[in-house]
Design a protein around this motif. Structure first.
Motif, PDB file in Angstrom:
ATOM      1  N   LEU A 263       0.811  -1.213   0.000  1.00 52.12           N
ATOM      2  CA  LEU A 263       0.000   0.000   0.000  1.00 52.12           C
ATOM      3  C   LEU A 263       0.850   1.271   0.000  1.00 52.12           C
ATOM      4  O   LEU A 263       0.400   2.299  -0.466  1.00 52.12           O
ATOM      5  N   THR A 264       2.034   1.195   0.544  1.00 52.38           N
ATOM      6  CA  THR A 264       2.877   2.391   0.573  1.00 52.38           C
ATOM      7  C   THR A 264       3.314   2.811  -0.823  1.00 52.38           C
ATOM      8  O   THR A 264       3.746   3.945  -1.011  1.00 52.38           O
ATOM      9  N   ALA A 265       3.197   1.926  -1.790  1.00 49.62           N
ATOM     10  CA  ALA A 265       3.569   2.259  -3.172  1.00 49.62           C
ATOM     11  C   ALA A 265       2.401   2.846  -3.965  1.00 49.62           C
ATOM     12  O   ALA A 265       2.596   3.310  -5.085  1.00 49.62           O
ATOM     13  N   GLU A 266       1.221   2.839  -3.391  1.00 46.67           N
ATOM     14  CA  GLU A 266       0.048   3.384  -4.087  1.00 46.67           C
ATOM     15  C   GLU A 266       0.165   4.898  -4.239  1.00 46.67           C
ATOM     16  O   GLU A 266       0.666   5.576  -3.334  1.00 46.67           O
TER      17      GLU A 266
ATOM     18  N   VAL B  35      -2.016   7.187  -3.948  1.00 48.67           N
ATOM     19  CA  VAL B  35      -2.809   7.959  -2.975  1.00 48.67           C
ATOM     20  C   VAL B  35      -2.121   8.067  -1.618  1.00 48.67           C
ATOM     21  O   VAL B  35      -2.489   8.908  -0.804  1.00 48.67           O
ATOM     22  N   TYR B  36      -1.123   7.209  -1.375  1.00 54.60           N
ATOM     23  CA  TYR B  36      -0.390   7.273  -0.117  1.00 54.60           C
ATOM     24  C   TYR B  36       0.681   8.350  -0.207  1.00 54.60           C
ATOM     25  O   TYR B  36       1.490   8.368  -1.121  1.00 54.60           O
ATOM     26  N   ASP B  37       0.674   9.240   0.777  1.00 52.30           N
ATOM     27  CA  ASP B  37       1.665  10.312   0.845  1.00 52.30           C
ATOM     28  C   ASP B  37       2.366  10.223   2.196  1.00 52.30           C
ATOM     29  O   ASP B  37       1.774  10.555   3.227  1.00 52.30           O
ATOM     30  N   ALA B  38       3.593   9.770   2.200  1.00 59.56           N
ATOM     31  CA  ALA B  38       4.344   9.585   3.442  1.00 59.56           C
ATOM     32  C   ALA B  38       4.515  10.877   4.228  1.00 59.56           C
ATOM     33  O   ALA B  38       4.735  10.844   5.436  1.00 59.56           O
ATOM     34  N   ASN B  39       4.392  12.011   3.572  1.00 61.86           N
ATOM     35  CA  ASN B  39       4.550  13.298   4.255  1.00 61.86           C
ATOM     36  C   ASN B  39       3.243  13.823   4.835  1.00 61.86           C
ATOM     37  O   ASN B  39       3.238  14.871   5.467  1.00 61.86           O
ATOM     38  N   ASN B  40       2.162  13.102   4.611  1.00 61.71           N
ATOM     39  CA  ASN B  40       0.859  13.524   5.115  1.00 61.71           C
ATOM     40  C   ASN B  40       0.513  12.677   6.343  1.00 61.71           C
ATOM     41  O   ASN B  40       0.306  11.475   6.231  1.00 61.71           O
ATOM     42  N   PRO B  41       0.425  13.306   7.531  1.00 62.33           N
ATOM     43  CA  PRO B  41       0.122  12.538   8.748  1.00 62.33           C
ATOM     44  C   PRO B  41      -1.162  11.714   8.634  1.00 62.33           C
ATOM     45  O   PRO B  41      -1.200  10.569   9.086  1.00 62.33           O
TER      46      PRO B  41
ATOM     47  N   SER C 121      -2.450  10.353   6.041  1.00 65.38           N
ATOM     48  CA  SER C 121      -2.167   9.199   5.195  1.00 65.38           C
ATOM     49  C   SER C 121      -1.510   8.094   6.025  1.00 65.38           C
ATOM     50  O   SER C 121      -1.854   6.917   5.916  1.00 65.38           O
ATOM     51  N   ASN C 122      -0.581   8.489   6.876  1.00 62.11           N
ATOM     52  CA  ASN C 122       0.098   7.528   7.746  1.00 62.11           C
ATOM     53  C   ASN C 122      -0.840   6.952   8.790  1.00 62.11           C
ATOM     54  O   ASN C 122      -0.823   5.750   9.045  1.00 62.11           O
ATOM     55  N   TYR C 123      -1.651   7.791   9.405  1.00 55.69           N
ATOM     56  CA  TYR C 123      -2.601   7.301  10.395  1.00 55.69           C
ATOM     57  C   TYR C 123      -3.581   6.323   9.770  1.00 55.69           C
ATOM     58  O   TYR C 123      -3.921   5.296  10.356  1.00 55.69           O
ATOM     59  N   SER C 124      -4.036   6.616   8.560  1.00 53.13           N
ATOM     60  CA  SER C 124      -4.984   5.728   7.885  1.00 53.13           C
ATOM     61  C   SER C 124      -4.346   4.382   7.559  1.00 53.13           C
ATOM     62  O   SER C 124      -4.912   3.327   7.842  1.00 53.13           O
TER      63      SER C 124
ATOM     64  N   LEU D  15       6.164  -2.331  11.055  1.00 50.26           N
ATOM     65  CA  LEU D  15       5.934  -1.154  11.897  1.00 50.26           C
ATOM     66  C   LEU D  15       7.261  -0.531  12.317  1.00 50.26           C
ATOM     67  O   LEU D  15       7.403   0.696  12.300  1.00 50.26           O
ATOM     68  N   GLY D  16       8.242  -1.340  12.676  1.00 49.08           N
ATOM     69  CA  GLY D  16       9.556  -0.812  13.038  1.00 49.08           C
ATOM     70  C   GLY D  16      10.174  -0.007  11.914  1.00 49.08           C
ATOM     71  O   GLY D  16      10.702   1.087  12.118  1.00 49.08           O
ATOM     72  N   ASP D  17      10.079  -0.542  10.700  1.00 43.16           N
ATOM     73  CA  ASP D  17      10.597   0.168   9.527  1.00 43.16           C
ATOM     74  C   ASP D  17       9.862   1.489   9.317  1.00 43.16           C
ATOM     75  O   ASP D  17      10.480   2.519   9.017  1.00 43.16           O
ATOM     76  N   MET D  18       8.541   1.452   9.458  1.00 36.10           N
ATOM     77  CA  MET D  18       7.739   2.663   9.259  1.00 36.10           C
ATOM     78  C   MET D  18       8.064   3.716  10.316  1.00 36.10           C
ATOM     79  O   MET D  18       8.190   4.899  10.000  1.00 36.10           O
TER      80      MET D  18
END
Length: 102
Positions: free
Chosen positions: A1-4, A6-12, A14-17, A40-43
């Motif tokens: 999903l992190t490669a989609e 719509v996912y924006d790693a800089n948007n809190p 997006s991360n919470y979702s 989770l550790g990596d994230m």
């Protein structure tokens, strides 16, 4: 999903979702092989560089590591120890990780 797209790693949000949904899935997060804990550790490690508040908040599930069976305890504790060894870890994340290991 992190490669989609719509996912924006800089948007809190997006991360919470993404992580909120993942953490709510016992089958995925508590996978017997520890892959959920590793994810989770990596994230947390990645997020800590971009948004320390979000990263610190995501440490929460690891703080309850003592409530699980011995195998899962060992895998969760290993992730906490790995995070503790990260150079430049933010103060908030470091505090939560280190207190969880006490």
């Amino acid at each position: 999903l992190t490669a989609e797209p719509v996912y924006d790693a800089n948007n809190p949000n997006s991360n919470y979702s993404l992580l909120g949904g993942f953490l709510g899935s016992a089958v995925n997060f508590h996978a017997a092989d520890g892959s959920g804990y590793e994810f989770l550790g990596d994230m947390v490690e990645t997020l800590d560089k971009a948004n320390a508040q979000v990263a610190a908040r995501m440490v929460g599930p690891f703080t309850k590591w003592r409530k699980y069976d011995a195998s899962r305890q060992a895998m969760m504790k290993a992730q906490l120890e790995r995070l503790l060894a990260v150079k430049g870890l933010s103060a908030n994340t470091y505090e939560l990780v280190s207190k969880s290991l006490e």
